[in-house]
Motif scaffolding. Structure first.
Motif, mmCIF file in Angstrom:
data_model
loop_
_atom_site.group_PDB
_atom_site.id
_atom_site.type_symbol
_atom_site.label_atom_id
_atom_site.label_comp_id
_atom_site.label_asym_id
_atom_site.label_seq_id
_atom_site.Cartn_x
_atom_site.Cartn_y
_atom_site.Cartn_z
ATOM 1 N N TYR A 112 0.704 -1.087 0.132
ATOM 2 C CA TYR A 112 0.095 0.175 -0.190
ATOM 3 C C TYR A 112 0.652 1.364 -0.038
ATOM 4 C CZ TYR A 112 -2.820 3.754 1.955
ATOM 5 O OH TYR A 112 -3.406 4.839 2.707
ATOM 6 N N LEU A 113 1.817 1.395 0.729
ATOM 7 C CA LEU A 113 2.947 2.578 0.708
ATOM 8 C C LEU A 113 3.506 2.508 -0.379
ATOM 9 C CD1 LEU A 113 4.274 1.841 4.488
ATOM 10 C CD2 LEU A 113 2.695 3.516 3.635
ATOM 11 N N TYR A 114 3.906 1.548 -1.036
ATOM 12 C CA TYR A 114 4.482 1.625 -2.531
ATOM 13 C C TYR A 114 3.523 2.377 -3.583
ATOM 14 C CZ TYR A 114 6.517 0.425 -6.907
ATOM 15 O OH TYR A 114 7.037 0.362 -8.304
ATOM 16 N N TYR A 115 2.421 1.777 -3.504
ATOM 17 C CA TYR A 115 1.452 2.383 -4.379
ATOM 18 C C TYR A 115 1.211 3.708 -4.214
ATOM 19 C CZ TYR A 115 0.603 -2.530 -5.865
ATOM 20 O OH TYR A 115 0.978 -4.062 -6.271
ATOM 21 N N SER A 116 1.013 4.221 -3.039
ATOM 22 C CA SER A 116 0.722 5.535 -2.461
ATOM 23 C C SER A 116 1.734 6.390 -3.111
ATOM 24 C CB SER A 116 0.450 5.591 -1.115
ATOM 25 O OG SER A 116 -0.492 4.767 -0.611
ATOM 26 N N SER A 117 3.031 5.869 -2.935
ATOM 27 C CA SER A 117 4.210 6.966 -3.256
ATOM 28 C C SER A 117 4.286 6.939 -4.727
ATOM 29 C CB SER A 117 5.560 6.404 -2.512
ATOM 30 O OG SER A 117 5.855 5.042 -3.160
ATOM 31 N N ALA A 118 3.934 5.881 -5.624
ATOM 32 C CA ALA A 118 4.116 5.749 -6.855
ATOM 33 C C ALA A 118 2.829 6.646 -7.710
ATOM 34 C CB ALA A 118 3.912 4.506 -7.426
ATOM 35 N N ILE A 119 1.633 6.762 -6.965
ATOM 36 C CA ILE A 119 0.523 7.665 -7.529
ATOM 37 C C ILE A 119 0.930 9.021 -7.088
ATOM 38 C CG2 ILE A 119 -1.725 8.165 -7.423
ATOM 39 C CD1 ILE A 119 -2.137 5.007 -6.953
ATOM 40 N N ARG A 120 1.627 9.222 -5.840
ATOM 41 C CA ARG A 120 1.855 10.770 -5.566
ATOM 42 C C ARG A 120 2.959 11.227 -6.500
ATOM 43 N NH1 ARG A 120 2.768 9.675 -0.902
ATOM 44 N NH2 ARG A 120 5.196 9.625 -0.881
ATOM 45 N N GLU A 121 3.848 10.560 -6.889
ATOM 46 C CA GLU A 121 5.114 10.908 -7.784
ATOM 47 C C GLU A 121 4.736 11.002 -9.203
ATOM 48 O OE1 GLU A 121 7.762 12.462 -6.663
ATOM 49 O OE2 GLU A 121 7.253 11.764 -4.590
ATOM 50 N N MET A 122 3.758 10.183 -9.661
ATOM 51 C CA MET A 122 3.358 10.165 -10.953
ATOM 52 C C MET A 122 2.341 10.558 -11.609
ATOM 53 S SD MET A 122 5.340 6.197 -12.081
ATOM 54 C CE MET A 122 4.030 5.303 -10.951
ATOM 55 N N LYS A 141 -11.394 8.102 -3.014
ATOM 56 C CA LYS A 141 -12.002 7.105 -2.698
ATOM 57 C C LYS A 141 -11.202 5.874 -2.009
ATOM 58 C CE LYS A 141 -15.766 4.250 -3.020
ATOM 59 N NZ LYS A 141 -16.963 4.416 -2.424
ATOM 60 N N LEU A 142 -10.096 5.414 -2.570
ATOM 61 C CA LEU A 142 -9.427 4.658 -2.076
ATOM 62 C C LEU A 142 -8.577 4.564 -0.734
ATOM 63 C CD1 LEU A 142 -8.061 3.134 -5.661
ATOM 64 C CD2 LEU A 142 -9.701 2.428 -4.365
ATOM 65 N N PHE A 143 -8.396 6.148 -0.524
ATOM 66 C CA PHE A 143 -7.675 6.181 0.646
ATOM 67 C C PHE A 143 -8.421 6.834 1.949
ATOM 68 C CE2 PHE A 143 -4.419 6.651 -2.481
ATOM 69 C CZ PHE A 143 -3.257 6.328 -1.934
ATOM 70 N N ARG A 144 -9.853 6.236 1.709
ATOM 71 C CA ARG A 144 -10.951 6.593 2.904
ATOM 72 C C ARG A 144 -10.513 5.506 4.058
ATOM 73 N NH1 ARG A 144 -16.552 7.381 0.302
ATOM 74 N NH2 ARG A 144 -17.165 6.804 2.516
ATOM 75 N N PRO A 145 -10.887 5.959 5.229
ATOM 76 C CA PRO A 145 -10.636 5.195 6.428
ATOM 77 C C PRO A 145 -11.232 3.638 6.323
ATOM 78 C CG PRO A 145 -11.337 7.444 7.293
ATOM 79 C CD PRO A 145 -11.633 7.144 5.905
ATOM 80 N N GLU A 146 -12.297 3.606 5.775
ATOM 81 C CA GLU A 146 -12.708 2.407 5.519
ATOM 82 C C GLU A 146 -11.965 1.207 4.748
ATOM 83 O OE1 GLU A 146 -15.468 4.706 2.954
ATOM 84 O OE2 GLU A 146 -14.333 4.984 4.918
ATOM 85 N N TYR A 147 -11.223 1.820 4.042
ATOM 86 C CA TYR A 147 -10.392 0.829 3.033
ATOM 87 C C TYR A 147 -9.387 0.648 3.667
ATOM 88 C CZ TYR A 147 -13.558 1.323 -0.642
ATOM 89 O OH TYR A 147 -14.836 1.046 -1.644
ATOM 90 N N ASN A 148 -8.804 0.861 4.970
ATOM 91 C CA ASN A 148 -7.646 0.558 5.939
ATOM 92 C C ASN A 148 -8.098 -0.647 6.683
ATOM 93 O OD1 ASN A 148 -6.098 2.444 4.752
ATOM 94 N ND2 ASN A 148 -6.682 4.017 6.255
ATOM 95 N N LEU A 152 -11.043 -4.877 3.736
ATOM 96 C CA LEU A 152 -10.967 -4.242 2.389
ATOM 97 C C LEU A 152 -9.747 -3.821 1.894
ATOM 98 C CD1 LEU A 152 -14.046 -1.855 3.033
ATOM 99 C CD2 LEU A 152 -13.945 -4.049 1.640
ATOM 100 N N ARG A 153 -8.547 -4.137 2.712
ATOM 101 C CA ARG A 153 -7.403 -3.865 2.431
ATOM 102 C C ARG A 153 -6.888 -4.570 0.977
ATOM 103 N NH1 ARG A 153 -2.681 -4.183 6.700
ATOM 104 N NH2 ARG A 153 -3.286 -6.348 6.472
ATOM 105 N N ASP A 154 -7.042 -5.650 0.969
ATOM 106 C CA ASP A 154 -6.677 -6.480 -0.488
ATOM 107 C C ASP A 154 -7.341 -5.931 -1.610
ATOM 108 O OD1 ASP A 154 -5.154 -8.345 1.058
ATOM 109 O OD2 ASP A 154 -6.512 -9.764 1.312
ATOM 110 N N LYS A 155 -8.656 -5.683 -1.688
ATOM 111 C CA LYS A 155 -9.588 -4.904 -2.582
ATOM 112 C C LYS A 155 -8.750 -3.501 -3.065
ATOM 113 C CE LYS A 155 -13.948 -5.066 -2.848
ATOM 114 N NZ LYS A 155 -15.414 -4.941 -2.689
ATOM 115 N N ARG A 156 -8.503 -2.904 -1.922
ATOM 116 C CA ARG A 156 -7.783 -1.643 -2.017
ATOM 117 C C ARG A 156 -6.532 -1.703 -2.805
ATOM 118 N NH1 ARG A 156 -4.927 0.558 3.122
ATOM 119 N NH2 ARG A 156 -3.781 -1.362 2.354
ATOM 120 N N ASN A 157 -5.654 -2.510 -2.498
ATOM 121 C CA ASN A 157 -4.445 -2.763 -3.096
ATOM 122 C C ASN A 157 -4.331 -3.165 -4.579
ATOM 123 O OD1 ASN A 157 -3.363 -2.166 -0.699
ATOM 124 N ND2 ASN A 157 -1.968 -3.849 -0.501
ATOM 125 N N LYS A 158 -5.454 -3.972 -4.779
ATOM 126 C CA LYS A 158 -5.640 -4.498 -6.235
ATOM 127 C C LYS A 158 -6.202 -3.167 -7.060
ATOM 128 C CE LYS A 158 -7.117 -9.086 -5.033
ATOM 129 N NZ LYS A 158 -8.233 -10.082 -5.192
#
Length: 377
Positions: A112-122, A141-148, A152-158
């Protein structure tokens, strides 16, 4: 000294006159200022004398409200809920403090941290302004608290992986073309979308070259296997990957062939591309791998708009030798160059010359510089 009353099971309590006489014996102060005496002092101790105490012994704790010297069990002090050890004497050993245990790394959170940093940079670097605006509601939507949550974490990462891949392609496609739903997100496995092929996948240069070649030259003979049976058995799924790779490399090489300055180099490069195209889907996997090795080496020269070595000649008609053998056959041993003096030439001649590539020795000394300046004068 007046006598004091004795009670069964109790120690004699000192009278006020005893306290006053002991005070007078200990201090020369006037009798009007009596020195207070602790009620916890044993009555057997004579006034003015210190009671002997063995070394290492501790002063016993006596509870308030108990007469000194009595044989009754002293009443325990009121226990403090914050300090359970205060006010009681316990022989129970304290439980050992548990050692700190390192928390195991969470792979889902790391992803999750990797995808977050990639989206933030690119994300802000997307070429199309519309695409940059389309990913904003999805990120919210994907960074809302319920997806933590754990459910729902696996679905969020996909979804984040899918979004990261679209950003890497510098375009937004698929479900991200529309805003996210207000409710729950669907499973990605249930979303089937057929994406258009890339431009290099639609290129038909390979098929066009094979159509123009006579049938007897459309399939190159295998130069890896001596036995036909071994060649036929050397076919697996990786051969499809090598074909896709060659098609992509062919797509990259075509514009460089047309940009070459010398017409002869352009013709020879086209001949090499035509020869490599004859290693097709009917060839064994080893030949496909050899074909791609030649293609990658050829593209390195095409990007410089020049041909070097044996690529300056037309390719062989019947077979294709291994790339290492092909490169070593065109090697020429050249004598070292000496731009300045005979000493430099003798030094270079005594050095080891490698079988492939080139070598260079650089040495700067004052004497060599002075001799060079003298020759220029």
């Amino acid at each position: 000294m007046s006598s004091s009353r004795r009670t069964s099971g109790t120690s004699p309590t000192p009278s006020p006159s005893n306290i006053q006489s002991s005070s007078a014996a200990q201090s020369p102060k006037p009798s009007t200022s009596a020195t207070p005496v602790s009620i916890l002092k044993s009555p057997s101790t004579s006034p003015g004398a210190k009671s002997p105490r063995p070394s290492g012994s501790k002063t016993p704790r006596v509870s308030i409200g108990t007469t000194p010297g009595t044989s009754k069990t002293p009443t325990k002090l009121m226990e403090c809920p914050a300090c359970p050890d205060v006010g009681e004497t316990s022989t129970k050993e304290k439980e050992p403090v548990e050692k700190y245990q390192a928390v195991k790394p969470d792979a889902v959170n790391t992803e999750y941290l990797y995808y977050s940093s990639a989206i933030r940079e690119m994300g802000p670097a997307l070429t199309n302004e519309i695409d940059r605006q389309l990913i904003i509601p999805w990120v919210r939507k994907l960074f809302r608290p319920e997806y933590n949550s754990s459910l729902l974490r696996d679905k969020r990462n996909k979804y984040l992986l899918y979004l990261t891949l679209t950003i890497l392609n510098d375009e937004v496609y698929g479900i991200f073309k529309t805003p996210p739903p207000d409710g729950a997100l669907s499973e990605l496995a249930d979303l089937y979308e057929e994406f258009p092929q890339a431009e290099w996948e639609q290129d038909r240069l390979w098929e066009e070259i094979l159509e123009k070649i006579p049938e007897e030259f459309q399939l190159m003979k295998c130069s890896v296997h001596t036995d036909l049976t071994d060649c036929n058995n050397d076919r697996d799924e990786s051969g499809m990957f090598y074909d896709e790779e060659f098609k992509f490399l062919l797509y990259l090489a075509r514009p460089y062939v047309t940009l070459m300055k010398k017409g002869k180099d352009s013709t020879r490069a086209a001949g090499w591309l035509q020869k490599l195209c004859t290693i097709q889907d009917k060839s064994c996997t080893s030949m496909k791998q050899l074909r791609n090795d030649y293609m990658r080496s050829l593209i390195g020269y095409l990007q410089d708009l020049r041909l070097v070595g044996l690529f300056k000649t037309f390719p062989m008609l019947k077979s294709l030798p291994p790339l290492e053998e092909f490169a070593s056959s065109g090697r020429k041993n050249r004598s070292p160059l000496h731009p300045n003096s005979e000493e430099t030439a003798e030094f270079l001649a005594a050095q080891h010359i490698p079988n492939e590539g080139a070598f260079c020795y650089v040495a700067i000394t004052g004497e060599l510089l002075e001799s060079t300046l003298q020759q220029l004068d």
